[in-house]
Design a protein around this motif. Structure first.
Motif, PDB file in Angstrom:
ATOM      1  N   TYR A  51       0.834  -1.210   0.000  1.00  0.00           N
ATOM      2  CA  TYR A  51       0.000   0.000   0.000  1.00  0.00           C
ATOM      3  C   TYR A  51       0.865   1.255   0.000  1.00  0.00           C
ATOM      4  CZ  TYR A  51      -3.716   3.135   1.695  1.00  0.00           C
ATOM      5  OH  TYR A  51      -4.620   4.143   1.846  1.00  0.00           O
ATOM      6  N   GLU A  92      -6.147  -1.302   9.999  1.00  0.00           N
ATOM      7  CA  GLU A  92      -6.975  -0.296   9.314  1.00  0.00           C
ATOM      8  C   GLU A  92      -7.881  -0.996   8.294  1.00  0.00           C
ATOM      9  OE1 GLU A  92      -7.140   2.934   9.908  1.00  0.00           O
ATOM     10  OE2 GLU A  92      -5.554   2.896  11.430  1.00  0.00           O
ATOM     11  N   GLU A  94      -8.743  -0.427   5.213  1.00  0.00           N
ATOM     12  CA  GLU A  94      -8.271  -0.634   3.826  1.00  0.00           C
ATOM     13  C   GLU A  94      -7.242  -1.763   3.751  1.00  0.00           C
ATOM     14  OE1 GLU A  94      -6.047   3.238   5.041  1.00  0.00           O
ATOM     15  OE2 GLU A  94      -7.897   2.195   5.534  1.00  0.00           O
ATOM     16  N   LEU A  98      -7.012  -5.462   1.415  1.00  0.00           N
ATOM     17  CA  LEU A  98      -5.764  -5.616   0.673  1.00  0.00           C
ATOM     18  C   LEU A  98      -4.975  -6.846   1.132  1.00  0.00           C
ATOM     19  CD1 LEU A  98      -4.163  -4.201  -1.570  1.00  0.00           C
ATOM     20  CD2 LEU A  98      -2.911  -2.942   0.205  1.00  0.00           C
TER      21      LEU A  98
END
Ligand code: C5P
Length: 224
Positions: A51, A92, A94, A98
């Motif tokens: 990320y 988190e 996100e 992922l």
């Protein structure tokens, strides 16, 4: 004297999300004074690395290079990426999505499996994940597969979210859990299935202490 001669075993714990395997593994490691290794946190740290560096999960060449460039380690039970404590960052929202995509990629699995094997080589570890007893450590001394019904696991996840002040819909959480189970069981690399020689613990009607007591019973049979 006795502690010097005690065996330092390798204990593998696998199971689906929300089964309580992390809490049980951590507590088991504590009781045995073993090292606890949460391999899910390692996949999550790899997701944080991807990320931050903007590497696409589709790009296997870049993922392979990324895994050569970063250092994923545990210090005092906390997960570190290049020396930085990322224990919060890996949770988190996100990173949730992922990490699932990243963990399905071959270069990521290859690098992390090699690292996990090195972490376990001296024994005295409880390693927890999805493929520990089947792929990472097929020769582990003891293998557990911890599970619970999708309803029970969904309810646990739902309660966690509500307690964190988030909004959630119980039925939706349960449905998402079932979809994830199906995806995890059918994926090509390291599908989530119990090893043939794993002791399956169905924990829908057990509390944490009861689960760990059963694990300890098994460990004692191995002379711990
Ligand atoms: O258990 P946790 O949710 O932290 O795992 C993060 C992600 O890594 C999940 O998508 C899970 O399927 C994956 N994982 C894996 N193999 C492991 C541990 C976790 O593919 N040994």
């Amino acid at each position: 004297m006795e502690s010097n001669t005690r065996k330092r075993l390798i204990i593998a714990v696998d199971g689906p999300a929300g089964s309580g395997k992390s809490s049980a593994s951590r507590l088991l490691a504590e009781r045995l004074s073993y090292r606890y290794i949460d391999t899910g946190a390692m996949y999550r740290a790899a997701a944080v690395a991807a990320y931050r560096s903007g590497v696409s999960v589709e790009n296997d060449v870049a993922l392979e290079q990324l895994m050569k460039d970063v250092v994923i380690s545990f210090k005092s039970g906390r997960i570190h990426l290049d020396g930085e404590d990322v224990s919060r960052a890996i949770r988190e929202p996100e990173i949730d999505g992922l990490s699932s995509a990243v963990s399905a990629r071959a270069p990521i699995r290859k690098a992390l499996i090699a690292l996990q094997r090195r972490m376990a080589e001296n024994g005295g570890v409880v390693m927890e994940g999805r493929d520990i007893g089947t792929v990472v450590l097929p020769d582990a001394d003891i293998k557990f597969f911890i599970t619970a019904s999708a309803e029970v696991r969904g309810r646990r996840r739902y309660t966690e979210r509500i307690e964190r002040g988030e909004t959630a819909d119980l039925e939706e959480v349960i449905e998402a859990m079932k979809r994830r189970d199906e995806r995890d069981a059918q994926r090509e690399l390291s599908p989530l299935v119990p090893a043939d020689d794993a002791q399956v613990l169905e924990t829908s009607s057990l509390n944490l202490e009861e689960v760990v007591d059963r694990m300890m019973e098994r460990a004692k049979k191995h002379g711990i």
